[in-house]
Design a protein around this motif. Structure first.
Motif, short mmCIF file in Angstrom:
data_model
loop_
_atom_site.label_atom_id
_atom_site.label_comp_id
_atom_site.label_asym_id
_atom_site.label_seq_id
_atom_site.Cartn_x
_atom_site.Cartn_y
_atom_site.Cartn_z
N ARG A 1 1.16 -1.18 0.42
CA ARG A 1 0.04 0.05 -0.21
C ARG A 1 0.97 1.03 -0.33
O ARG A 1 0.38 2.32 -1.26
CB ARG A 1 -1.23 0.05 1.27
N LEU A 2 1.77 1.14 0.76
CA LEU A 2 2.66 2.26 0.31
C LEU A 2 3.77 2.58 -0.72
O LEU A 2 3.52 3.85 -1.30
CB LEU A 2 4.22 1.82 2.01
N PHE A 3 3.48 1.94 -0.89
CA PHE A 3 4.01 1.69 -2.75
C PHE A 3 3.24 2.12 -3.21
O PHE A 3 4.03 2.93 -4.32
CB PHE A 3 5.37 0.22 -2.98
N ILE A 4 2.50 2.01 -3.34
CA ILE A 4 0.89 2.88 -4.95
C ILE A 4 1.26 3.93 -4.43
O ILE A 4 0.89 4.45 -5.17
CB ILE A 4 0.05 1.08 -3.96
N VAL B 1 11.87 0.25 -12.50
CA VAL B 1 10.97 0.73 -13.31
C VAL B 1 9.34 0.21 -12.80
O VAL B 1 9.08 -0.85 -11.66
CB VAL B 1 11.43 -0.53 -14.23
N LEU B 2 8.44 0.86 -12.81
CA LEU B 2 6.97 0.92 -13.04
C LEU B 2 6.02 0.22 -14.12
O LEU B 2 6.10 1.97 -15.04
CB LEU B 2 5.93 1.58 -11.55
N ASN B 3 5.76 -0.59 -14.08
CA ASN B 3 4.89 -1.55 -15.55
C ASN B 3 3.26 -1.54 -15.02
O ASN B 3 2.96 -2.19 -14.25
CB ASN B 3 5.10 -2.67 -16.46
N HIS B 4 2.63 -0.44 -15.54
CA HIS B 4 1.06 -0.25 -14.93
C HIS B 4 0.64 -0.92 -16.01
O HIS B 4 0.35 -0.01 -17.21
CB HIS B 4 1.19 1.19 -14.82
N LEU C 1 2.43 -5.76 -7.01
CA LEU C 1 1.83 -4.80 -6.60
C LEU C 1 -0.10 -5.18 -6.20
O LEU C 1 -0.40 -4.66 -5.54
CB LEU C 1 2.28 -3.19 -6.90
N ASP C 2 0.16 -5.74 -7.71
CA ASP C 2 -1.85 -6.84 -7.57
C ASP C 2 -1.21 -8.48 -7.99
O ASP C 2 -0.43 -8.46 -7.89
CB ASP C 2 -2.04 -6.27 -8.71
N THR C 3 -2.32 -8.83 -7.10
CA THR C 3 -1.69 -10.26 -7.30
C THR C 3 -3.32 -10.28 -8.66
O THR C 3 -4.37 -9.39 -9.37
CB THR C 3 -3.62 -11.45 -6.16
#
Length: 271
Positions: free
Chosen positions: A41-44, A124-127, A165-167
């Motif tokens: 949650r902190l990273f999000i 990197v974040l891949n969203h 960060l997501d299931t």
């Protein structure tokens, strides 16, 4: 297509011989529950803060690396690929110092590896999210190694470490790999598939059930892709942070760094 039968490994302050043997065979390994749900949650929250700041500033690059933009379900502009995140977040910078995370460099032995916080694209974040206006809902087959050629150096051993960060159940798309291809020859590494253009399933590929907080490590020479979710909107969302673990010459990036040629290529094939 099948799921990889991967034991529920935990990552401690060092790797076990069983973990090393599993990685050597498959070229990928999953460590379960590496970060706590509070840390997820902190990273999000940090990602949301950085994204808003960069959108407000009108940024389109960080340290010469282009950001990738798309639209959310309401048509609002979002950044779907961010880079060098730990240089803009004390919490993420501290995370990269975690002694457990440092232990993955053992997979590169006998080479000496390092977490590349300010090299290549950094953290990197891949969203991935599938909407009618999304610019980033899947990624075609590729390996991570040829970028070394674009940087004017020989291909060196490297790892890509993913913080999920997501299931994402297997049925919802996500990471697909062809196990064992990290041991392929140079010709197959460079020409085995059409880089980023080919999204077709491969009879040899495997997928995973990933939980928020899991950590994946894959060899940079491994063929992999990201399968598009069959769903739209929130149900399709998949956020993964990646940090490279590299060997060879130290090549830090800075605000005046030029855009690497491979990113110009990626901008074309991802349109």
């Amino acid at each position: 297509m099948r799921k990889l039968d991967c034991p529920d490994y935990q990552l401690g302050l060092g790797l076990t011989e069983e973990q090393k043997a599993f990685f050597d065979k498959h070229g990928i390994i999953i460590f379960r529950n590496f970060i706590h749900p509070d840390t997820v949650r902190l990273f999000i929250q940090e990602l949301t803060r950085i994204e808003k700041q960069w959108l407000d500033e009108g940024r389109d690059k960080v340290n010469g690396v282009p950001l990738k933009f798309g639209k959310d379900e309401e048509g609002n502009k979002i950044i779907q690929r961010l880079c060098f995140l730990s240089m803009h977040s004390p919490a993420m910078h501290e995370f990269l110092q975690d002694p457990r995370l440092q232990s993955v460099v053992e997979f590169l032995q006998p080479y000496e590896g390092r977490i590349a916080e300010n090299e290549k694209d950094g953290l990197v974040l891949n969203h991935y999210v599938r909407t009618h206006n999304s610019g980033f809902s899947q990624m075609g087959w590729h390996t991570d190694s040829p970028r070394d050629i674009f940087l004017g150096q020989k291909i060196m051993p490297m790892l890509n470490v993913g913080i999920h960060l997501d299931t994402t159940p297997f049925e919802n798309g996500g990471l697909r790999v062809i196990p064992g291809t990290h041991k392929q020859g140079m010709l197959k590494l460079l020409f085995g598939k059409k880089y980023f253009i080919d999204n077709n399933p491969d009879p040899r590929e495997i997928g995973f059930d990933i939980n928020a907080g899991d950590l994946t490590v894959h060899d940079g020479r491994l063929w992999h892709r990201v399968q598009q979710s069959p769903y739209f909107g929130e149900a399709s969302r998949r956020r993964v942070m990646y940090v490279p673990v590299v060997t060879g010459k130290f090549m830090p990036k800075h605000e005046n760094s030029k855009t690497p040629l491979y990113h110009r290529f990626l901008q074309k094939v991802h349109k």
